[in-house]
Design a protein around this motif. Structure first.
Motif, short mmCIF file in Angstrom:
data_model
loop_
_atom_site.label_atom_id
_atom_site.label_comp_id
_atom_site.label_asym_id
_atom_site.label_seq_id
_atom_site.Cartn_x
_atom_site.Cartn_y
_atom_site.Cartn_z
N ARG A 9 0.85 -1.18 0.00
CA ARG A 9 0.00 0.00 0.00
C ARG A 9 0.89 1.24 0.00
O ARG A 9 1.73 1.40 0.89
CB ARG A 9 -0.89 -0.02 1.26
CG ARG A 9 -2.16 0.78 1.14
CD ARG A 9 -2.97 0.66 2.41
NE ARG A 9 -3.57 -0.66 2.59
CZ ARG A 9 -3.66 -1.29 3.77
NH1 ARG A 9 -3.16 -0.73 4.85
NH2 ARG A 9 -4.23 -2.46 3.86
N ARG A 88 3.84 7.26 2.69
CA ARG A 88 3.71 6.07 3.50
C ARG A 88 3.71 4.86 2.59
O ARG A 88 2.97 4.78 1.62
CB ARG A 88 2.39 6.16 4.25
CG ARG A 88 2.14 5.06 5.22
CD ARG A 88 0.83 5.33 5.94
NE ARG A 88 0.30 4.07 6.45
CZ ARG A 88 0.77 3.46 7.51
NH1 ARG A 88 1.76 4.00 8.19
NH2 ARG A 88 0.26 2.31 7.91
N LEU A 89 4.60 3.92 2.88
CA LEU A 89 4.68 2.70 2.09
C LEU A 89 4.60 1.52 3.04
O LEU A 89 5.40 1.39 3.96
CB LEU A 89 6.00 2.66 1.31
CG LEU A 89 6.24 1.44 0.42
CD1 LEU A 89 5.21 1.36 -0.67
CD2 LEU A 89 7.63 1.51 -0.19
N GLU A 90 3.62 0.70 2.82
CA GLU A 90 3.37 -0.41 3.74
C GLU A 90 3.42 -1.70 2.94
O GLU A 90 2.74 -1.84 1.93
CB GLU A 90 1.99 -0.22 4.35
CG GLU A 90 1.84 -0.76 5.73
CD GLU A 90 0.45 -0.48 6.26
OE1 GLU A 90 -0.14 -1.38 6.85
OE2 GLU A 90 -0.05 0.64 6.04
N ILE A 91 4.24 -2.63 3.39
CA ILE A 91 4.39 -3.88 2.67
C ILE A 91 4.18 -5.03 3.64
O ILE A 91 4.81 -5.08 4.69
CB ILE A 91 5.79 -4.00 2.03
CG1 ILE A 91 6.03 -2.85 1.06
CG2 ILE A 91 5.95 -5.32 1.31
CD1 ILE A 91 7.47 -2.65 0.71
N SER A 92 3.30 -5.93 3.30
CA SER A 92 3.09 -7.09 4.15
C SER A 92 3.28 -8.34 3.31
O SER A 92 2.60 -8.54 2.31
CB SER A 92 1.68 -7.05 4.73
OG SER A 92 1.37 -8.30 5.28
N MET B 1 6.44 -11.83 7.15
CA MET B 1 7.20 -10.62 7.42
C MET B 1 6.35 -9.42 7.07
O MET B 1 5.70 -9.40 6.05
CB MET B 1 8.48 -10.62 6.61
CG MET B 1 9.45 -9.55 7.04
SD MET B 1 10.91 -9.53 5.99
CE MET B 1 10.30 -8.74 4.54
N GLU B 2 6.40 -8.47 7.90
CA GLU B 2 5.62 -7.27 7.63
C GLU B 2 6.53 -6.07 7.74
O GLU B 2 7.27 -5.92 8.71
CB GLU B 2 4.48 -7.17 8.63
CG GLU B 2 3.60 -5.97 8.36
CD GLU B 2 2.17 -6.25 8.77
OE1 GLU B 2 1.50 -5.30 9.15
OE2 GLU B 2 1.74 -7.41 8.70
N THR B 3 6.51 -5.24 6.74
CA THR B 3 7.40 -4.11 6.74
C THR B 3 6.59 -2.84 6.61
O THR B 3 5.73 -2.75 5.76
CB THR B 3 8.37 -4.20 5.56
OG1 THR B 3 8.91 -5.50 5.54
CG2 THR B 3 9.47 -3.18 5.71
N VAL B 4 6.88 -1.91 7.43
CA VAL B 4 6.24 -0.61 7.28
C VAL B 4 7.33 0.43 7.16
O VAL B 4 8.21 0.51 8.01
CB VAL B 4 5.34 -0.28 8.48
CG1 VAL B 4 4.81 1.14 8.34
CG2 VAL B 4 4.20 -1.26 8.56
N VAL B 5 7.31 1.13 6.09
CA VAL B 5 8.26 2.21 5.95
C VAL B 5 7.45 3.48 6.01
O VAL B 5 6.56 3.71 5.21
CB VAL B 5 9.01 2.12 4.61
CG1 VAL B 5 9.97 3.27 4.51
CG2 VAL B 5 9.73 0.80 4.52
N GLU B 6 7.74 4.25 6.99
CA GLU B 6 6.90 5.41 7.23
C GLU B 6 7.77 6.63 7.29
O GLU B 6 8.75 6.69 7.99
CB GLU B 6 6.19 5.22 8.57
CG GLU B 6 5.48 6.43 9.07
CD GLU B 6 4.00 6.25 8.92
OE1 GLU B 6 3.28 7.21 9.13
OE2 GLU B 6 3.59 5.13 8.59
N SER B 7 7.43 7.61 6.51
CA SER B 7 8.17 8.86 6.65
C SER B 7 7.24 10.01 6.32
O SER B 7 6.33 9.88 5.53
CB SER B 7 9.39 8.88 5.76
OG SER B 7 9.18 8.07 4.64
N ASP B 23 0.01 -2.36 13.00
CA ASP B 23 0.79 -3.36 12.30
C ASP B 23 1.59 -4.23 13.26
O ASP B 23 1.76 -5.41 13.05
CB ASP B 23 1.74 -2.68 11.31
CG ASP B 23 0.95 -2.04 10.18
OD1 ASP B 23 -0.07 -2.63 9.80
OD2 ASP B 23 1.34 -0.96 9.73
#
Lengths: 267, 297
Positions: A9, A88-92, B1-7, B23
């Motif tokens: 997302r 915002r970049l969300e990867i699951s 695996m769950e990745t959140v890149v937030e800026s 998350d």
């Protein structure tokens, strides 16, 4: 959406890099600028300008766009190599990036050693690698030379080995770059089945390519990029038509931000 | 695996913490670029899955010597030649005829080669692995571990010369040597921590590779490796500055117990006190730099 399903997302993702070259930075080449430049606002190159999209399980996304449109940058953002500057970049999901299939191969090492090296870098344990070796050798047809250094292989043999190892690890999110069309006709035909199987076992595919046939075959959805923005998001056939049409050329993206107004979304 | 890149853009004051919490609740791994402890998290992950860097360290060493007749014995041979030649020559130059000098120089040189090799290679480590990084293998911790692991294998071979020198020359092998069980891990921790700082700084500023090469070459001569600090002769002149030299402490905490059968409590204390500082600096620069490494190289 089911919580165990993979998704990507992106909300208004930006990516900028400071525009500086090693030459411009050099104290020797430009001693005055090195001093006057301190504290000055750096020039930023805007590579991704406010992209928003959502990929969910079952999506087969093709990234379409001319060189410099941001395809590779976007793939690297999705692969967590790069981090967005804003947004915002969300990867699951377990992500596998096959941006370069021969990544990390040691040409002086033997074929077998390279299988282990690649397997470990894909996060497998030694037992898991050993279990996969017969199947890899079966596909790559390299049993007789597996103890020779891969520098003695032909480039086709090297590609076969790299491809066999890379596709032996299953992932939920699969990122593919252009390399797939490389190799001789025989390899492409034989590997196509294996690649399709590999793609089928993943939940999300993101594939960047210039090859319309390949895109139509592998993807169901197309994201057309231009200068770091998404200018079309929809069915792959329509996306390719849009990319070929004059409309794509006509889109003008102002140099700084404000790309939102130009984004044409067809769902 | 769950990745959140937030800026968020600088002017956006709020960071949407609610989404992050959600998350984390779903049992995935949360990666946030602002975590100061990301070095330790990455390190822990790499130690749990050591396949890549362990195998990589082994294969790097194996490939280096594969096509040579002497193979890995070259590491021993070149150290042996150095110790014998320089040892014989300098014991005359420094008018130090004591046989313990061979053990002194062998231990010092072997440790120095490890320190210098590790620090020097750290400055270029991400450049050397640029293609792997750009193509998605972003466990930066692994590259350093692989390189230090390779140097450790090298050390394991060359240390045979040092052990040989200790056994042949009249050096006492006493219970003091058990202190090595403490000092060797301290030594490794200190060097590894410095490697992480240097790897990041070297990626940001390419000039660091040249700078550190210059500095390390200098330190080889001002650290008591080919000269002995205790000698009342010419060594004493530089000996005065010895306590300002960080590498002196690193070498001494191993060489003291091994060669001189003394427990250098002062030096051990300095190294033990420095390790948290070294790792704090490493963790801070690593956390700050992690998102930018692919851009710099």
């Amino acid at each position: 959406m089911a919580s165990d399903q993979s998704f990507i997302r992106a909300e208004n993702v930006h990516f900028r890099i400071p525009l500086m070259t090693r030459v411009g930075q050099s104290l020797r080449a430009n001693p005055i600028a090195a001093i006057t430049g301190i504290g000055k606002k750096r020039n930023l190159r805007h590579l991704i300008r406010g992209m928003s999209f959502e990929f969910t399980g079952g999506d087969r996304v093709g990234l379409i766009g001319q060189n410099g449109a941001g395809k590779t940058t976007l793939l690297r953002l999705l692969a967590s190599v790069l981090f967005p500057s804003a947004g915002r970049l969300e990867i699951s999901g377990m992500t596998q990036s096959l941006l370069n299939v021969s990544m990390g191969m040691q040409t002086d090492a033997t074929g077998l050693e390279n299988i282990y090296l690649r397997g470990y870098s894909a996060g497998l344990s030694s037992q898991e690698i050993t279990k996969r070796i017969p199947e890899i050798l079966d596909f790559a047809q390299l049993e007789s030379v597996i103890h020779d250094p891969i520098s003695t292989y032909s480039s086709g043999m090297q590609l076969r080995l790299a491809f066999a190892v890379a596709t032996s690890v299953k992932a939920e999110i699969l990122l593919l770059d252009e390399w797939i069309s490389a190799g001789d006709r025989f390899f492409v035909e034989r590997s196509k089945r294996r690649l399709l199987d590999h793609i089928d076992s993943s939940e999300i595919l993101v594939f960047a390519s210039h090859n319309p046939e390949m895109l139509q075959e592998l993807c169901s959805r197309g994201l057309v990029l231009k200068q770091g923005t998404v200018v079309f998001d929809g069915d792959i056939k329509e996306a390719l038509d849009f990319y070929e049409s004059d409309d794509y050329q006509a889109i003008h993206i102002p140099p700084q931000g404000a790309a939102k107004t130009m984004t044409k979304v067809a769902q | 695996m769950e990745t959140v890149v937030e800026s968020t853009a600088p002017r956006d004051a709020q960071r949407s913490g609610a989404a992050l919490k959600k998350d984390a609740g779903s049992g995935g791994t949360l990666r946030d670029r602002s975590s100061k402890l990301v070095l330790f998290q990455d390190l822990l992950a790499s130690l749990r899955a050591p396949g890549f860097w362990l195998y990589g360290a082994w294969i790097d060493t194996s490939l280096r010597f594969r096509s040579q007749a002497l193979g890995a014995f070259w590491m021993v041979a070149s150290t042996l030649v150095f110790v014998l030649m320089i040892g014989t020559l300098y014991s005359r130059v420094l008018r130090n005829s004591s046989e313990i000098y061979y053990a002194h120089i062998a231990t010092g040189f072997v440790l120095w080669a490890f320190i210098q090799g590790s620090l020097q290679e750290s400055t270029r480590i991400y450049f050397r692995n640029r293609s792997m990084i750009q193509n998605g293998y972003v466990k930066y911790v692994d590259y350093v571990l692989r390189m230090v692991g390779g140097n450790l294998i090298n050390l394991a071979y060359t240390v045979l010369v040092a052990i040989g020198a200790v056994l042949i020359t009249p050096v006492l092998v006493t219970s003091v040597d058990f202190v090595l069980l403490l000092t060797v891990p301290l030594f490794m921790l200190a060097v590894l921590g410095m490697c992480y700082s240097l790897s990041v700084v070297g990626a940001r500023y390419p000039d660091i590779a040249q700078t550190s090469q210059t500095i390390l070459r200098l330190f080889f001569f001002i650290t008591p490796i080919i000269w002995m600090p205790t000698s009342s002769g010419r060594g004493a002149a530089i000996g005065a500055f010895m306590y300002a030299n960080p590498f002196y402490y690193l070498v001494e905490i191993i060489r003291g117990p091994l060669v001189y059968s003394t427990i250098p409590w002062f030096e051990i204390g300095i190294v033990a006190a420095a390790i948290p500082v070294i790792w704090l600096v490493a963790a801070l620069v690593y956390a700050r730099a992690k998102p930018y490494v692919p851009l710099w190289i």
